[in-house]
Design an enzyme around this catalytic site. Structure first.
Site, PDB file in Angstrom:
ATOM      1  N   LYS A  47       0.947  -1.299  -0.246  1.00 54.42           N
ATOM      2  CA  LYS A  47      -0.054   0.000   0.088  1.00 54.42           C
ATOM      3  C   LYS A  47       0.858   1.191  -0.032  1.00 54.42           C
ATOM      4  O   LYS A  47       0.494   2.102  -0.611  1.00 54.42           O
ATOM      5  CB  LYS A  47      -0.894   0.050   1.217  1.00 54.42           C
ATOM      6  CG  LYS A  47      -2.073  -1.036   1.225  1.00 54.42           C
ATOM      7  CD  LYS A  47      -2.715  -1.146   2.374  1.00 54.42           C
ATOM      8  CE  LYS A  47      -3.874  -2.355   2.247  1.00 54.42           C
ATOM      9  NZ  LYS A  47      -4.189  -2.899   3.628  1.00 54.42           N
ATOM     10  N   GLN A  91      -5.092  -1.751   9.532  1.00 49.95           N
ATOM     11  CA  GLN A  91      -4.692  -3.119   9.109  1.00 49.95           C
ATOM     12  C   GLN A  91      -5.438  -4.206   9.917  1.00 49.95           C
ATOM     13  O   GLN A  91      -5.111  -4.152  11.150  1.00 49.95           O
ATOM     14  CB  GLN A  91      -3.167  -3.205   8.809  1.00 49.95           C
ATOM     15  CG  GLN A  91      -2.776  -4.305   8.474  1.00 49.95           C
ATOM     16  CD  GLN A  91      -3.290  -4.545   6.843  1.00 49.95           C
ATOM     17  OE1 GLN A  91      -3.014  -3.575   6.003  1.00 49.95           O
ATOM     18  NE2 GLN A  91      -3.595  -5.855   6.509  1.00 49.95           N
ATOM     19  N   ASP A 114     -11.454   2.674   3.411  1.00 51.99           N
ATOM     20  CA  ASP A 114     -11.735   1.098   3.380  1.00 51.99           C
ATOM     21  C   ASP A 114     -13.017   0.768   3.027  1.00 51.99           C
ATOM     22  O   ASP A 114     -13.183  -0.172   2.415  1.00 51.99           O
ATOM     23  CB  ASP A 114     -11.274   0.334   4.749  1.00 51.99           C
ATOM     24  CG  ASP A 114      -9.989  -0.218   4.578  1.00 51.99           C
ATOM     25  OD1 ASP A 114      -9.686  -0.649   3.572  1.00 51.99           O
ATOM     26  OD2 ASP A 114      -9.224  -0.957   5.651  1.00 51.99           O
TER      27      ASP A 114
END
Length: 266
Positions: A47, A91, A114
């Site tokens: 990422k 995460q 997200d």
């Protein structure tokens, strides 16, 4: 048929870089990590590499495994309040004993890139990336049959919702669906999205339409040490995404697209 995933992702990254060049400062993503799971470390490196390639900024905010839920929620809330940060992701997985929903609720919706929170204005990254890729390759959604295997909140359910919004006839299959029914629905599908975490599950037992498009979300580490998808490679269809080098790249791209949107909102 159509553009390869890597080719599509490379082109979109270049377009994003161009589109964001007019911003007063680069979009900034904060990545929250608790503890160190090797797979998570790898995902985070990917990422951050994406962000760097596009000209975006990233900040890794790390916590030890013993952080309390309250400490983590408070820290994430502070990140949410920081006007320099455009998007925040947490995460996964989080350690046992930390309630994910509470951590997600600490992120203001417009920074929840997200797309997992109920009020996030962004689509979840994996379904969004898949749709972008299908659109780029000219897939026709209207009135056609889609099968989604797997009903997770991250992939299966939002995928089914987005395909329904495109006027597809969507069938959501899961662990309680009989093999006989799975074979029936898959054989009539114009689009199959597999996300069940079973290596090579869709194999020679299944018949596919010759013009079907198969999207493989599965990432399974085999005994051979290699990654395998939920669909056996080499099916006789119009398009089949590879594993690795397929949906994982599309998911990461969609995260950068959401970060770009968040920076535009700012």
């Amino acid at each position: 048929m159509g553009m390869e995933v890597r080719e599509f992702v490379k082109a979109r990254k270049e377009a994003l870089k161009e589109e964001a060049s007019s911003f007063s400062r680069p979009p900034l993503i904060a990545i929250v990590q608790v503890g160190h799971v090797p797979a998570s470390d790898s995902y985070i490196r990917g990422k951050r590499k994406d962000a760097e390639e596009i000209g975006f900024s990233s900040r890794l905010v790390s916590f030890e495994e013993d952080v309390t839920e309250t400490e983590l929620a408070d820290s994430v809330h502070q990140l949410s309040e920081d006007p320099c940060i455009d998007g925040i992701i947490v995460q996964l997985p989080l350690p046992k004993g930390i309630f994910l929903k509470r951590i997600q609720e600490a992120i203001v919706p417009e920074k929840d890139i997200d797309g997992f929170g109920p009020f996030s204005p962004y689509d979840a990254c994996t379904p969004k990336g898949i749709l972008m890729y299908l659109d780029a390759n000219g897939f026709q959604f209207e009135g056609r049959n889609a099968v989604v295997l797997g009903r997770s909140d991250i992939v299966g359910k939002p995928m089914a919702r987005l395909l329904t919004a495109r006027n597809m006839n969507v069938t959501l299959l899961h662990s309680r669906t009989s093999l006989e029914d799975e074979k029936f629905y898959v054989s009539h599908a114009d689009l199959v999205v597999a996300s069940i975490g079973k290596a090579g599950f869709l194999d020679d037992r299944f018949q596919f339409k010759k013009d079907a498009w198969l999207v493989d979300v599965g990432i399974n580490r085999g005994e051979d040490g290699h990654l395998h998808g939920d669909i056996l490679p080499g099916r006789d269809v119009a398009l089949q995404t590879p594993v690795p080098g397929g949906v994982g790249l599309l998911t990461r791209l969609a995260l950068m697209e959401n970060l770009f949107e968040a920076a535009k909102r700012r």
